[in-house]
Design a protein around this motif. Structure first.
Motif, PDB file in Angstrom:
ATOM      1  N   SER A 171       0.899  -1.246  -0.081  1.00  0.00           N
ATOM      2  CA  SER A 171      -0.074   0.008   0.380  1.00  0.00           C
ATOM      3  C   SER A 171       0.657   1.153   0.086  1.00  0.00           C
ATOM      4  O   SER A 171       0.126   2.441   0.064  1.00  0.00           O
ATOM      5  CB  SER A 171      -0.779  -0.058   0.992  1.00  0.00           C
ATOM      6  N   ASP A 172       1.735   1.052   0.273  1.00  0.00           N
ATOM      7  CA  ASP A 172       3.151   1.962   0.420  1.00  0.00           C
ATOM      8  C   ASP A 172       3.859   2.376  -1.046  1.00  0.00           C
ATOM      9  O   ASP A 172       4.600   2.900  -0.939  1.00  0.00           O
ATOM     10  CB  ASP A 172       3.902   2.263   1.423  1.00  0.00           C
ATOM     11  N   ARG A 179      -0.807  -0.036  -4.976  1.00  0.00           N
ATOM     12  CA  ARG A 179      -1.427   0.413  -4.070  1.00  0.00           C
ATOM     13  C   ARG A 179      -3.337   0.306  -4.009  1.00  0.00           C
ATOM     14  O   ARG A 179      -2.990   0.299  -2.622  1.00  0.00           O
ATOM     15  CB  ARG A 179      -0.884   1.810  -4.107  1.00  0.00           C
ATOM     16  N   ARG A 259      -3.674   6.102   3.917  1.00  0.00           N
ATOM     17  CA  ARG A 259      -4.759   6.045   2.030  1.00  0.00           C
ATOM     18  C   ARG A 259      -5.610   6.962   1.939  1.00  0.00           C
ATOM     19  O   ARG A 259      -6.004   7.216   0.802  1.00  0.00           O
ATOM     20  CB  ARG A 259      -4.758   4.702   1.886  1.00  0.00           C
ATOM     21  N   ASP A 262      -5.287   9.469  -0.168  1.00  0.00           N
ATOM     22  CA  ASP A 262      -4.236   9.074  -1.218  1.00  0.00           C
ATOM     23  C   ASP A 262      -4.540  10.023  -2.019  1.00  0.00           C
ATOM     24  O   ASP A 262      -5.591  10.291  -2.923  1.00  0.00           O
ATOM     25  CB  ASP A 262      -4.178   7.789  -2.024  1.00  0.00           C
TER      26      ASP A 262
END
Length: 1187
Positions: A171-172, A179, A259, A262
C-alpha cells in the motif's frame, strides 16, 4: 521485517506435501461446482486464476487453502502472497528462495521491477463483466478466509502477521496497481477482523455474565470447576481480543491513515466506504470522534465520488436512532458542510446530502436552523428531478409529518380534516416561495411522498366552495388562485403520469399496474369534478386567472362517465357556464381555454358529442352573425368607427379567432369578411391596430385549416418546390458578381436535411406491392414517374452542396435493391459527387455500406452466416461501388485509401460480444472492404496493411477459425502484389493501357459513345496526401457546376425550356467548369519517394489518356466503369443525347420517358406491358444476379 527466522516456527510442518495448486489436479472438490462435475479440470491453476474464473465456491477454495496451510504453511503462505501480487496485475512470481531469504520490502522492490506499467491496466481498473466479478470474488475470498480462520490460524502469529506486513508494504508502493489492490485487500481484511472482534466482544460479555452469575451463587451451590473454566475462557477471549485489536491497529495505522488521503480517488473511496462499515458494525469501538473526523474531513474532497461515499457512509449511521445520539458532536461540527453540499455541482452528491439531512431531521427536529431549512426548501423547484424529489421529501418531513394531539379528533373529510390543514400549509409555502409559475414543479417534487395528499380532491373543493366555520380563517383571493393552480397541476400529473416539461426524460411506458391506477384516478377525477366544476365556474366566473385554470380540467375527463354515471345534467350546467364565460370575457387566455374545452368535449366517439356540438354551433352562430352586422355598419359609415363600435368589433373578432384556432370554421367563409375589413382599413388608414392584428390572425387560421385539408398528393409538389427553393437560394445565388444577393442565401440546417431525407425514404424507396393506391400498369408507371422526380430533386441538392454529401449514404445504399427504378439517377449522383470531392464521396460510399451492415446485424444478430443473401447483397453492392472508381488508380488514390481507413476503423470499432479473445463485432465488414483492395496502388496496399496491423493483436494474427476468415482474406487481398515495390507507376499504367488496347473491339451498335471529357479530372497526382495522418481541414469549396433546371417546372414543355434560358436567369454561368482550389494536407514520407515518378507519369498519362478512355468505353460487358444497358437518364435533358458531364447539368425531371429502356429506339416500340423490369436491366448483359 526479517523473514529469515520464520522457518523456526514450523516445527509441526510436514515437508514434501502438495501446495494448493498441485492439490487441485484431479481434486474432487475442484472437479465439482454446485454438485456438478466440470468438463475441464482445474489443474495447474494458481489461486488467482481460480478466484478470477469464479467457477468454484469461495468456501471450498478457502477450505482447500486452509488444509494446505495446516499441512505445510510456508508453501501455502507463499501462494497467498503470490495471489495478492497477481491480483495487482503483476506478472512476477515470488519464489520460495525469495520468501525465505528476502524481506518484504525487497520482495516488493523485486516485483515492482517486473511490473509492466506501460498499459496502466490492472484487474481492479479494467472494464468488463469479468473484472467486476473478480473484484467481488476478491473481497469475498478475504472475508471467507478470515471467517474460516477466526478460531485458530489468525492467532498463530504467523499468517496474519505476514499478510498484514505484505499489504502494508504494497500500500506504500509508488505503483498505483499495488497501492490500489493492497488497500482494498487491507480494508476488506480489516472489515473481516472487525466482525471477528465483534463476535469476540459478544462472547466475552456472555462469558463474563456467566462467570458473575456462577460466582454469586452460594458456596454450597457454586461449581468451582465451572468457575475456573469460565475464568480460563474469559482470559483466552480477552487475549484473542487484544490480538485482534493489535491487528486492526496495525492495518488502521499502517494503511488507512496514509491511504484515505491518497492522490487516487478510487483508493480514497475504498477507505471511506470501509470505515463507514466499521462504525456501523462495531459502533462501541469505532463510532467516536477519533474515527468520525476522517469522514468529516473527506467531505471536503475535490472528487465528487469521494464526497458521495462520505454521505452514504453517514446515512447508514444517521438511519439508526440508537447511533444518532453519538453523532451530536459530529453533527454540530460538520452540519454547515452537509447543508452546503445540498448545492453541490455533482447532482448525485446533492441528492445524498439532502437525504442525509432528512435522516438527521428525524432524530432531532431542532438540529437545523430556519436558514438551513430554507436553503433546502427552494430546491423543490430544481430542474433536476432527483434533487427536487429529495428536497420535496425533506419539505414533507419538516412541515407535514408532525401531528399533535389536537389532530387526532379531526374529521376525515371537509374543511376541518387533517388533509385540509396540510393543503393550506402547501398553499402558504407556494405563495411564500414567490415562484407562482412553477406549481407543476412543486407538485412533482412532492408527488412521491405526498401523492395521497395531492389527490384529496374533495378536501380541496371543500376549501374552495364551503363556507368557513366560526373562528376559521377563510382563504384569501391569492390563496384560492394558488390552490386552483396546485389542484390543476395535481390532476395533470395524475392523468399524464410523467414529470412536467423540462424535468425528467418525459413520457415512458407504463406498467400494467400503473395503467390501472391511472384509469381509476381518471374515473375518480371525472366523477368529482363533473359535479364541482360548474359550481366553481359560477363562483369564479369573473376572475380570468381562476377561470382559465378551471377550464382546463375537462381535458382530463373520461367522457364516458357522463353517460354511464348519468351526469348529463351536470354536463349541461358546465356548457352553460362556459357559454357565459365566452360572453363575459375578452381575455385571450380565457377564450382559448373555452375553445380547448369545447375541443375536448366535442369527441365524436362519445354519445355527448351532439349535445356539445349544438351549444358550440349556437355560440359560433351568434358571434359570427354579430361580427357580420358590425362589419356592415362599419363599412357603410365609411368613416373611422367610434370607440364603442371598435370595441364591439374587436371583442367579437377575439372570440372568433380563439375558436378558429381549435375548430374548423371554414363553412362560415370568414376569409371574405376579414378581407373586406382589412381592405377597408388599408384604403382609409383609420382601422385600429388591434383589429387589424386579430383580423390577420383569423385569416391565418383560415389558411391553416385549408392547408390541413390538402391531400397527400400535394405533399410531393410541396417537396419539389421546397427543393427548388433551397437550390435557388443556395450559395450559388451570389455567383457571377451577384454579391448583393448574399442576404438571400439560405443554408439548410441538420433538422431540415433530415426531414427531406426521411420524406425521400418514406415516399420514394417503396416497393410496388406497398403502393396499394395503384392497381393497373399505367398508374404504376405514372407513380414511378413521380417518385423518380422526387429522387432527382433531392439528388440535385446533394450535387450542388445544398445538403451535406453524407446524406447521400441513405440513397446510395439503395442502388442494388432499386436498380431497375432509380439506378441511373443514383449512379449519376455518385459520379457528380465524385467530381466535387473524391474523398468525401468515398467516405459516403463506405458509410452507406456500414449502415447496411448495421441493419443486417440488428436483423440477424451478431452470429450471422456470411452466406446469407443479406451479407452477399452488401458485398455485391461494394463490388459495384468499386467498379465505379474506374481504372485510373492514380486519380482515385487518396479517396480509395481514405475508404479503406474508415472501413478498418469501423471493423474494429466495437468489441467482441463474446468477451476477451473473440472477434470484434464488425469484423465481417473486412470481407466487404476487400472488394476495394484491387483499387489500391501497390505501395498503398503496404501502407493500408500497416494501418490494419495497428488494430490487430498478436493473437489475432494467429487465429484460423471461421469467424476470423474476413480478417485473413482482407490481409491476403492487401498482400497480393504489395511486395513488389520496384514497379513504377508509369510501367503499371503502360501495362494496363497496352493490355486494354489489345482487348479493345469496335463499339457495339446498341451502346452510345460518351464524350472524352467525361472521364477527365483536375486532380493532380503530385497533390495526393496520405490518409493515415491526414488532418481534417475545413470543408472543401464545391466545384461550381452549371445551372440546373428546376423540378417544379415539371408541367412545362421540355422542348421550350432550353439550357440557356435557365430559371429567371439566376444560374446563368460560363460553360467552363469553375474549379476552386482545394486545401490539401501536407505530403508524408511514403509519398515523397514517388513524387518524381508521378510527375513523369502525369506527362505520359496525358498522352495516353484519350486512348485509355476510348478503350474503356468500347469494352463489352460490365466494365470497370460499371457500364450497364443505356437507359434514359432522368437527370439529363431530353433535347440531347448525353451532354458533357463536366460542362453542365442541364437536366429536368419533366423529361422522363417511362419505362426506361435499353435505348431510345425501343421507346417507340413499347408493348402493352408498360412496366417490364427486363426493359430496364437485362441480366444477360449485366451478368450479375439481382436481389
Amino acid at each position: 521485517e526479517d523473514f529469515e527466522g520464520r522457518n523456526g516456527k514450523l516445527g509441526k510442518g510436514k515437508k514434501g506435501k502438495k501446495t494448493l495448486g498441485e492439490k487441485l489436479k484431479g481434486s474432487e472438490v475442484r472437479g465439482r461446482v454446485n454438485g456438478h462435475h466440470q468438463e475441464n479440470d482445474m489443474e495447474n491453476l494458481s489461486l488467482f486464476e481460480i478466484v478470477k474464473l469464479g467457477k468454484s465456491a469461495t468456501q471450498s477454495v478457502v477450505d482447500d487453502w486452509i488444509e494446505s496451510y495446516k499441512t505445510d504453511r510456508d508453501p501455502a503462505l507463499l501462494e497467498l502472497i503470490n495471489f495478492f501480487i497477481h491480483c495487482s496485475g503483476c506478472k512476477g512470481v515470488c519464489v520460495s528462495e525469495m520468501f525465505r531469504h528476502m524481506q518484504n520490502s525487497e520482495i516488493i522492490r523485486k516485483m515492482t521491477e517486473e511490473f509492466d506499467e506501460d498499459s496502466g491496466d490492472y484487474p481492479l481498473a479494467m472494464a468488463g463483466l469479468v473484472w467486476k466479478k473478480f473484484k467481488l470474488s476478491l473481497c469475498e475470498f478475504i472475508a471467507v478466509l478470515v471467517r474460516q480462520c477466526q478460531y485458530s490460524i489468525i492467532y498463530d502469529e504467523y499468517m496474519m502477521d505476514m499478510v498484514i506486513s505484505l499489504l502494508t508494504g504494497l500500500s506504500d508502493s509508488q505503483v498505483r496497481a499495488f497501492r490500489h489492490t493492497s488497500t482494498l485487500a487491507a480494508m476488506k481484511l480489516m472489515t473481516a477482523l472487525v466482525n471477528v472482534a465483534l463476535n469476540l466482544s459478544i462472547n466475552l460479555d456472555n462469558t463474563q455474565r456467566q462467570y458473575e452469575t456462577e460466582r454469586n451463587k452460594s458456596i454450597g451451590k457454586r461449581a468451582n470447576e465451572r468457575l475456573e473454566l469460565l475464568l480460563q475462557k474469559r482470559k483466552e477471549l480477552q487475549e484473542n481480543q487484544d490480538e485482534i485489536e493489535n491487528m486492526m491497529n496495525a492495518i488502521f495505522k499502517g494503511v488507512f491513515i496514509h491511504r484515505y488521503r491518497d492522490v487516487i480517488a478510487e483508493i480514497r473511496v475504498v477507505c471511506i466506504e470501509e470505515i463507514g462499515m466499521w462504525m456501523k458494525m462495531y459502533s462501541e469501538a469505532f463510532l467516536n470522534d477519533s474515527y468520525l473526523k476522517y469522514v468529516g474531513w473527506t467531505m471536503y474532497d475535490k472528487q465528487g465520488e469521494v464526497r458521495l461515499k462520505c454521505l452514504t457512509a453517514l446515512q447508514g449511521l444517521y438511519y439508526s436512532r440508537e447511533l444518532n445520539a453519538r453523532l451530536e458532536l459530529f453533527t454540530s461540527r460538520f452540519k454547515d458542510r452537509i447543508v452546503s453540499m445540498a448545492l453541490d455541482k455533482e447532482y448525485d452528491v446533492a441528492v445524498q446530502a439532502i437525504k442525509l439531512l432528512t435522516l438527521a431531521l428525524q432524530s432531532n427536529d431542532e438540529i437545523l436552523t430556519a436558514e438551513d431549512c430554507e436553503s433546502i426548501y427552494h430546491l423543490v423547484y430544481s430542474a433536476h428531478r432527483p434533487v427536487a424529489v429529495a428536497a420535496g421529501e425533506f419539505l414533507y418531513k419538516k412541515l407535514f409529518s408532525h401531528h399533535g394531539p389536537e389532530d387526532e379528533g379531526r374529521p376525515r373529510r371537509g374543511r376541518q380534516c387533517l388533509n385540509a390543514n396540510l393543503i393550506r400549509t402547501t398553499v402558504l409555502f407556494f405563495l411564500e416561495s414567490e415562484l407562482h409559475e412553477h406549481g407543476a414543479y412543486l407538485v412533482d417534487s412532492l408527488w412521491d411522498c405526498a401523492s395521497e395528499l395531492l389527490k384529496d380532491w374533495e378536501s380541496m373543493i371543500s376549501l374552495l366552495l364551503d363556507e368557513p366555520y366560526p373562528g376559521e380563517e377563510a382563504l384569501t383571493d391569492a390563496q384560492e388562485a394558488a390552490l386552483i393552480d396546485i389542484m390543476l397541476c395535481a390532476v395533470r400529473q395524475t392523468c399524464e403520469c410523467h414529470p412536467p416539461t423540462g424535468r425528467g426524460p418525459g413520457k415512458r411506458v407504463l406498467t400494467a399496474k400503473e395503467k390501472k391506477t391511472q384509469l381509476d384516478d381518471r374515473t375518480k377525477i371525472t366523477e368529482t369534478f363533473a359535479v364541482a366544476l360548474p359550481l366553481l365556474l359560477a363562483k369564479y366566473s369573473v376572475d380570468p386567472e381562476k377561470v382559465t385554470n378551471l377550464l382546463q380540467f375537462p381535458q382530463y375527463f373520461d367522457l364516458e362517465i357522463y353517460t354511464t354515471g348519468r351526469l348529463e345534467k351536470h354536463l349541461d350546467a358546465l356548457l352553460r357556464q362556459v357559454r357565459d364565460v365566452v360572453e363575459k370575457h375578452t381575455d385571450k387566455d380565457v377564450l382559448e381555454a373555452c375553445s380547448m374545452t369545447f375541443h375536448a368535449l366535442c369527441n365524436e366517439d362519445f354519445t355527448i358529442y351532439n349535445r356539445v356540438d349544438i351549444v358550440r354551433s349556437q355560440i359560433l352562430d351568434e358571434q359570427i352573425d354579430k361580427f357580420h352586422r358590425l362589419l356592415e355598419d362599419v363599412l357603410q359609415e365609411g368613416e373611422e368607427p367610434d370607440e364603442d363600435d371598435a370595441y364591439q368589433v374587436l371583442s367579437t373578432l377575439k372570440r372568433i379567432t380563439a375558436f378558429h384556432n381549435a375548430h374548423d370554421l371554414t363553412k362560415w367563409d370568414l376569409f371574405t369578411s376579414n378581407y373586406k375589413l382589412l381592405n377597408s382599413g388599408l384604403q382609409n388608414g383609420d382601422m385600429p391596430e388591434q383589429i387589424v392584428a386579430h383580423a390577420l390572425q383569423c385569416t391565418h387560421y383560415v389558411i391553416l385549416w385549408h392547408l390541413a385539408k390538402v391531400s397527400e398528393g400535394s405533399a410531393s409538389k410541396a417537396f419539389t418546390i421546397l427543393c427548388d427553393a433551397l437550390l435557388i437560394f443556395s450559395y450559388q445565388i451570389v455567383a457571377s458578381g451577384r454579391e448583393a444577393l448574399e442576404p438571400l442565401v439560405f443554408s439548410s440546417d441538420a433538422s431540415l436535411q433530415s426531414e427531406l431525407l426521411n420524406f425521400i425514404l418514406d415516399h420514394v424507396f417503396v416497393d410496388q406491392d406497398e403502393d396499394s393506391s395503384t392497381d393497373d400498369e399505367a398508374n404504376k408507371i405514372e407513380a414511378l414517374h413521380r417518385r423518380r422526380n422526387l429522387l432527382a430533386a433531392f439528388c440535385k441538392l446533394i450535387i450542388y452542396n445544398v445538403v451535406e454529401m453524407k446524406t447521400g449514404a441513405d440513397i446510395f445504399k439503395q442502388y442494388m435493391r432499386y436498380y431497375n427504378d432509380y439506378g441511373d439517377i443514383i449512379k449519376e449522383t455518385m459520379s457528380k459527387a465524385r467530381q466535387i470531392d473524391k474523398i468525401q464521396c468515398a467516405k459516403t460510399l463506405i458509410l452507406s455500406l456500414q449502415q447496411l451492415f448495421n441493419e443486417m446485424l440488428s436483423d440477424l444478430g451478431c452470429n450471422f452466416d456470411r452466406s446469407t443473401s443479406a451479407f452477399c447483397g452488401i458485398k455485391e453492392l461494394a463490388r459495384r461501388f468499386s467498379l465505379t472508381f474506374g481504372l485510373d488508380q492514380l486519380k482515385t488514390r487518396e479517396a480509395i485509401a481514405m475508404l479503406h481507413k474508415d472501413g478498418i476503423e469501423f471493423a474494429f470499432k466495437e468489441p467482441s460480444p463474446q468477451g476477451e479473445g473473440g472477434p470484434p463485432l464488425n469484423l465481417a465488414f473486412l470481407d466487404i472492404l476487400s472488394e476495394f483492395s484491387s483499387k489500391l496502388l501497390r505501395q498503398d496496399k503496404k501502407t493500408v496493411h500497416l494501418y490494419l496491423e495497428r488494430f490487430m493483436t498478436f493473437q489475432m494474427a494467429l487465429q484460423r477459425d471461421d469467424c476470423w476468415l474476413p480478417l485473413i482474406s482482407y490481409r491476403n487481398s492487401l498482400q497480393m502484389g504489395a511486395d513488389d515495390d520496384t514497379l513504377s507507376v508509369i510501367s503499371g499504367m503502360s501495362s494496363r493501357s497496352s493490355a486494354r488496347s489489345r482487348r479493345s473491339k469496335p463499339p457495339a451498335a446498341s451502346k452510345r459513345k460518351l464524350p472524352e471529357g467525361t472521364c477527365e479530372s483536375s486532380c493532380s497526382s503530385s497533390d495526393v496526401s496520405v490518409w493515415v495522418n491526414r488532418e481534417q481541414s475545413g470543408p472543401h469549396t464545391p466545384v461550381m457546376m452549371s445551372s440546373p433546371h428546376i423540378v417544379s417546372t415539371v408541367l412545362r414543355d421540355a422542348k421550350k425550356l432550353l439550357p440557356e434560358q435557365g430559371y429567371m436567369g439566376v444560374y446563368s454561368m460560363s460553360n467552363e467548369t469553375q474549379h476552386t482550389p482545394l486545401q490539401q494536407p501536407s505530403q508524408v514520407a511514403w509519398m515523397m519517394a514517388q513524387k518524381q515518378q508521378q510527375e513523369r507519369a502525369s506527362l505520359q498519362y496525358g498522352k495516353m489518356r484519350g486512348h485509355i478512355q476510348h478503350t474503356i468505353r468500347r469494352g463489352s460487358g460490365l466494365m470497370e466503369d460499371d457500364e450497364e444497358p443505356i437507359v434514359e437518364d432522368v437527370m439529363m435533358s431530353s433535347e440531347e443525347r448525353l451532354d458533357d458531364l463536366n460542362e453542365g447539368m442541364d437536366f429536368d425531371t419533366m423529361d422522363i420517358d417511362l419505362p426506361p429502356s435499353k435505348n431510345r429506339r425501343e421507346r417507340s416500340e413499347l408493348k402493352p406491358d408498360y412496366f417490364d423490369p427486363a426493359s430496364i436491366m437485362d441480366d444477360s448483359v449485366l451478368n450479375v444476379s439481382m436481389f
